[in-house]
Motif scaffolding. Structure first.
Motif, PDB file in Angstrom:
ATOM      1  N   PHE A  67       0.853  -1.200   0.000  1.00 52.69           N
ATOM      2  CA  PHE A  67       0.000   0.000   0.000  1.00 52.69           C
ATOM      3  C   PHE A  67       0.881   1.239   0.000  1.00 52.69           C
ATOM      4  O   PHE A  67       0.937   1.994   0.968  1.00 52.69           O
ATOM      5  CB  PHE A  67      -0.926   0.002   1.213  1.00 52.69           C
ATOM      6  N   ASP A  68       1.556   1.434  -1.121  1.00 50.60           N
ATOM      7  CA  ASP A  68       2.551   2.493  -1.206  1.00 50.60           C
ATOM      8  C   ASP A  68       1.955   3.873  -0.933  1.00 50.60           C
ATOM      9  O   ASP A  68       2.617   4.749  -0.374  1.00 50.60           O
ATOM     10  CB  ASP A  68       3.221   2.474  -2.585  1.00 50.60           C
ATOM     11  N   PHE A  69       0.688   4.079  -1.295  1.00 46.35           N
ATOM     12  CA  PHE A  69       0.084   5.395  -1.104  1.00 46.35           C
ATOM     13  C   PHE A  69       0.009   5.769   0.386  1.00 46.35           C
ATOM     14  O   PHE A  69       0.003   6.949   0.738  1.00 46.35           O
ATOM     15  CB  PHE A  69      -1.306   5.458  -1.743  1.00 46.35           C
ATOM     16  N   LEU A  70      -0.028   4.741   1.245  1.00 44.61           N
ATOM     17  CA  LEU A  70      -0.080   5.020   2.682  1.00 44.61           C
ATOM     18  C   LEU A  70       1.242   5.569   3.203  1.00 44.61           C
ATOM     19  O   LEU A  70       1.276   6.290   4.199  1.00 44.61           O
ATOM     20  CB  LEU A  70      -0.447   3.752   3.452  1.00 44.61           C
ATOM     21  N   THR A  71       2.338   5.242   2.532  1.00 43.30           N
ATOM     22  CA  THR A  71       3.644   5.749   2.977  1.00 43.30           C
ATOM     23  C   THR A  71       3.775   7.240   2.715  1.00 43.30           C
ATOM     24  O   THR A  71       4.710   7.871   3.201  1.00 43.30           O
ATOM     25  CB  THR A  71       4.793   4.993   2.267  1.00 43.30           C
ATOM     26  N   GLN A  72       2.852   7.805   1.944  1.00 40.51           N
ATOM     27  CA  GLN A  72       2.868   9.240   1.691  1.00 40.51           C
ATOM     28  C   GLN A  72       2.106  10.011   2.765  1.00 40.51           C
ATOM     29  O   GLN A  72       2.038  11.234   2.723  1.00 40.51           O
ATOM     30  CB  GLN A  72       2.259   9.523   0.313  1.00 40.51           C
ATOM     31  N   SER A  73       1.519   9.292   3.699  1.00 40.50           N
ATOM     32  CA  SER A  73       0.770   9.916   4.789  1.00 40.50           C
ATOM     33  C   SER A  73       1.495   9.710   6.107  1.00 40.50           C
ATOM     34  O   SER A  73       2.374   8.860   6.228  1.00 40.50           O
ATOM     35  CB  SER A  73      -0.637   9.304   4.873  1.00 40.50           C
ATOM     36  N   TYR A  74       1.101  10.486   7.099  1.00 41.93           N
ATOM     37  CA  TYR A  74       1.691  10.381   8.435  1.00 41.93           C
ATOM     38  C   TYR A  74       0.769   9.496   9.276  1.00 41.93           C
ATOM     39  O   TYR A  74      -0.250   9.951   9.769  1.00 41.93           O
ATOM     40  CB  TYR A  74       1.843  11.771   9.039  1.00 41.93           C
ATOM     41  N   ILE A  75       1.125   8.225   9.394  1.00 45.39           N
ATOM     42  CA  ILE A  75       0.310   7.270  10.142  1.00 45.39           C
ATOM     43  C   ILE A  75       1.078   6.834  11.379  1.00 45.39           C
ATOM     44  O   ILE A  75       2.199   6.337  11.282  1.00 45.39           O
ATOM     45  CB  ILE A  75      -0.049   6.048   9.278  1.00 45.39           C
ATOM     46  N   THR A  76       0.484   7.032  12.531  1.00 43.83           N
ATOM     47  CA  THR A  76       1.165   6.664  13.772  1.00 43.83           C
ATOM     48  C   THR A  76       0.637   5.331  14.285  1.00 43.83           C
ATOM     49  O   THR A  76      -0.566   5.053  14.222  1.00 43.83           O
ATOM     50  CB  THR A  76       0.973   7.764  14.843  1.00 43.83           C
ATOM     51  N   LEU A  77       1.543   4.468  14.767  1.00 45.72           N
ATOM     52  CA  LEU A  77       1.178   3.185  15.369  1.00 45.72           C
ATOM     53  C   LEU A  77       1.283   3.297  16.880  1.00 45.72           C
ATOM     54  O   LEU A  77       2.328   3.665  17.406  1.00 45.72           O
ATOM     55  CB  LEU A  77       2.099   2.060  14.872  1.00 45.72           C
ATOM     56  N   LEU A  78       0.201   2.982  17.563  1.00 48.41           N
ATOM     57  CA  LEU A  78       0.190   3.036  19.019  1.00 48.41           C
ATOM     58  C   LEU A  78       0.001   1.629  19.567  1.00 48.41           C
ATOM     59  O   LEU A  78      -1.004   0.971  19.275  1.00 48.41           O
ATOM     60  CB  LEU A  78      -0.938   3.942  19.521  1.00 48.41           C
ATOM     61  N   GLU A  79       0.959   1.168  20.337  1.00 46.72           N
ATOM     62  CA  GLU A  79       0.890  -0.167  20.938  1.00 46.72           C
ATOM     63  C   GLU A  79       0.134  -0.055  22.253  1.00 46.72           C
ATOM     64  O   GLU A  79       0.674   0.354  23.272  1.00 46.72           O
ATOM     65  CB  GLU A  79       2.310  -0.685  21.169  1.00 46.72           C
ATOM     66  N   ILE A  80      -1.151  -0.436  22.209  1.00 46.97           N
ATOM     67  CA  ILE A  80      -1.991  -0.168  23.375  1.00 46.97           C
ATOM     68  C   ILE A  80      -2.778  -1.382  23.855  1.00 46.97           C
ATOM     69  O   ILE A  80      -3.109  -1.490  25.022  1.00 46.97           O
ATOM     70  CB  ILE A  80      -2.959   1.003  23.076  1.00 46.97           C
ATOM     71  N   GLY A  81      -3.080  -2.341  22.968  1.00 45.38           N
ATOM     72  CA  GLY A  81      -3.801  -3.545  23.393  1.00 45.38           C
ATOM     73  C   GLY A  81      -5.304  -3.332  23.440  1.00 45.38           C
ATOM     74  O   GLY A  81      -5.789  -2.245  23.767  1.00 45.38           O
ATOM     75  N   GLY A  82      -6.044  -4.384  23.122  1.00 47.59           N
ATOM     76  CA  GLY A  82      -7.492  -4.284  23.052  1.00 47.59           C
ATOM     77  C   GLY A  82      -8.169  -3.956  24.367  1.00 47.59           C
ATOM     78  O   GLY A  82      -9.246  -3.373  24.388  1.00 47.59           O
ATOM     79  N   SER A  83      -7.539  -4.330  25.465  1.00 43.03           N
ATOM     80  CA  SER A  83      -8.173  -4.078  26.758  1.00 43.03           C
ATOM     81  C   SER A  83      -8.154  -2.605  27.137  1.00 43.03           C
ATOM     82  O   SER A  83      -8.861  -2.185  28.052  1.00 43.03           O
ATOM     83  CB  SER A  83      -7.472  -4.899  27.849  1.00 43.03           C
ATOM     84  N   HIS A  84      -7.347  -1.805  26.439  1.00 44.07           N
ATOM     85  CA  HIS A  84      -7.258  -0.384  26.773  1.00 44.07           C
ATOM     86  C   HIS A  84      -7.561   0.539  25.597  1.00 44.07           C
ATOM     87  O   HIS A  84      -7.717   1.740  25.805  1.00 44.07           O
ATOM     88  CB  HIS A  84      -5.859  -0.056  27.298  1.00 44.07           C
ATOM     89  N   ALA A  85      -7.636   0.028  24.376  1.00 37.87           N
ATOM     90  CA  ALA A  85      -7.821   0.885  23.204  1.00 37.87           C
ATOM     91  C   ALA A  85      -9.069   1.748  23.324  1.00 37.87           C
ATOM     92  O   ALA A  85      -9.083   2.901  22.877  1.00 37.87           O
ATOM     93  CB  ALA A  85      -7.883   0.031  21.942  1.00 37.87           C
ATOM     94  N   HIS A  86     -10.130   1.211  23.950  1.00 34.97           N
ATOM     95  CA  HIS A  86     -11.372   1.973  24.064  1.00 34.97           C
ATOM     96  C   HIS A  86     -11.204   3.226  24.912  1.00 34.97           C
ATOM     97  O   HIS A  86     -12.012   4.153  24.834  1.00 34.97           O
ATOM     98  CB  HIS A  86     -12.478   1.089  24.657  1.00 34.97           C
ATOM     99  N   ARG A  87     -10.141   3.264  25.722  1.00 31.40           N
ATOM    100  CA  ARG A  87      -9.884   4.447  26.534  1.00 31.40           C
ATOM    101  C   ARG A  87      -9.556   5.662  25.673  1.00 31.40           C
ATOM    102  O   ARG A  87      -9.749   6.802  26.077  1.00 31.40           O
ATOM    103  CB  ARG A  87      -8.717   4.189  27.494  1.00 31.40           C
ATOM    104  N   LEU A  88      -9.034   5.410  24.470  1.00 27.49           N
ATOM    105  CA  LEU A  88      -8.676   6.507  23.570  1.00 27.49           C
ATOM    106  C   LEU A  88      -9.867   6.993  22.742  1.00 27.49           C
ATOM    107  O   LEU A  88      -9.737   7.963  21.996  1.00 27.49           O
ATOM    108  CB  LEU A  88      -7.553   6.067  22.620  1.00 27.49           C
ATOM    109  N   ARG A  89     -11.001   6.335  22.875  1.00 27.83           N
ATOM    110  CA  ARG A  89     -12.149   6.677  22.037  1.00 27.83           C
ATOM    111  C   ARG A  89     -12.554   8.153  22.132  1.00 27.83           C
ATOM    112  O   ARG A  89     -12.729   8.806  21.083  1.00 27.83           O
ATOM    113  CB  ARG A  89     -13.344   5.780  22.391  1.00 27.83           C
ATOM    114  N   PRO A  90     -12.739   8.735  23.330  1.00 30.22           N
ATOM    115  CA  PRO A  90     -13.160  10.139  23.378  1.00 30.22           C
ATOM    116  C   PRO A  90     -12.187  11.067  22.669  1.00 30.22           C
ATOM    117  O   PRO A  90     -12.604  12.003  21.980  1.00 30.22           O
ATOM    118  CB  PRO A  90     -13.206  10.444  24.890  1.00 30.22           C
ATOM    119  N   LEU A  91     -10.881  10.791  22.815  1.00 30.48           N
ATOM    120  CA  LEU A  91      -9.872  11.637  22.192  1.00 30.48           C
ATOM    121  C   LEU A  91      -9.879  11.475  20.676  1.00 30.48           C
ATOM    122  O   LEU A  91      -9.855  12.459  19.931  1.00 30.48           O
ATOM    123  CB  LEU A  91      -8.495  11.299  22.758  1.00 30.48           C
ATOM    124  N   ILE A  92      -9.929  10.228  20.186  1.00 30.75           N
ATOM    125  CA  ILE A  92      -9.923   9.967  18.744  1.00 30.75           C
ATOM    126  C   ILE A  92     -11.156  10.572  18.078  1.00 30.75           C
ATOM    127  O   ILE A  92     -11.071  11.166  16.996  1.00 30.75           O
ATOM    128  CB  ILE A  92      -9.834   8.453  18.481  1.00 30.75           C
TER     129      ILE A  92
END
Length: 266
Positions: free
Chosen positions: A128-153
């Motif tokens: 998916f070369d077109f994605l390398t043209q964007s700024y995509i951040t990877l956050l290592e957070i785990g499914g048990s806590h990912a929902h905590r970021l919902r209000p912010l996202i």
């Protein structure tokens, strides 16, 4: 500030800037005379050092109709979490312990662990070369806590992919995912955010469109987890479901792994 200052100096700058402004004999701790400071920045190093209550985020809004111009709305991050102090405390500590790229990314991918952190960027570069043209951040957070970021996202309107595990459970004990076995998931993200389904049978039955939560022309959230895969084992075709990202990767590529010489790195 990022145009003129090294990354570490940016952090020192924002920590000390207000104190420098108050460095006068008639100011100091004087509560009567106030000073205000506005810093416009795209620096995650600056955002990292500032409390949520001090952050204002400019969110893009698309043109509402042909001929009109795109606009921005200002999000006051001090109000994002409402009265949910636990989520606010988690998000603040997590972002300060990792990084604040979330505020400046085009999209985010929330992942479970190291394997995803190594392989997902590799897949993006290879397929998916077109994605390398964007700024995509990877956050290592785990499914048990990912929902905590919902209000912010949701406040940021940040396009997000969640790669998580089924975390199957039966009678309080973890189990390998299996259809028609009365299993449920312990994954809070799947239960509380997307797709809001607790039963493993329900999760395995969902189609691709059922795993996406569209929320406007520039924003949606998508979840991905292990799904049943048909493999040939002992001459017979069987259906199995992995428990982890690594399981799913191996099951989808059995012929590749079977043809490897030795047990070295691929």
């Amino acid at each position: 500030p990022e145009a003129h200052l090294h990354a570490q100096v940016q952090q020192v700058f924002i920590r000390k800037a207000y104190k420098v402004l108050r460095n006068h004999s008639e100011l100091g701790d004087n509560k009567t005379l106030r000073t205000q400071l506005v810093v416009s920045t795209h620096s995650s190093h600056v955002a990292h050092e500032v409390n949520f209550s001090c952050l204002r985020y400019f969110r893009r809004r698309p043109a509402s109709e042909s001929g009109s111009v795109p606009t921005s709305t200002v999000i006051n991050l001090s109000t994002v979490f409402g009265t949910d102090k636990e989520t606010q405390r988690f998000d603040t500590r997590y972002l300060r312990a990792t990084h604040s790229d979330l505020f400046f990314a085009d999209a985010a991918i929330l992942i479970e662990g190291t394997a995803e952190r190594m392989l997902v960027p590799h897949f993006m570069r290879g397929h998916f070369d077109f994605l390398t043209q964007s700024y995509i951040t990877l956050l290592e957070i785990g499914g048990s806590h990912a929902h905590r970021l919902r209000p912010l996202i949701e406040a940021l309107g940040l396009v997000t992919l969640i790669i998580t595990d089924l975390d199957a459970s039966k009678e309080g004990e973890s189990a390998r995912p299996k259809p028609s076995d009365g299993q449920t998931t312990t994954n809070a993200t799947l239960k509380q955010w997307l797709p809001k389904t607790e039963k493993i049978d329900g999760l395995l039955a969902l189609g691709a469109n059922d795993k996406e939560l569209p929320a406007g022309p520039l924003f949606s959230v998508r979840v991905a987890y292990q799904m049943p895969v048909k493999i040939t084992l002992g001459g017979a075709e069987v259906e199995v479901t992995g428990s982890t990202f690594e399981d799913a990767l191996a099951l989808e590529n059995l012929s590749t792994f079977a043809s490897l010489n030795g047990i070295g790195l691929i």
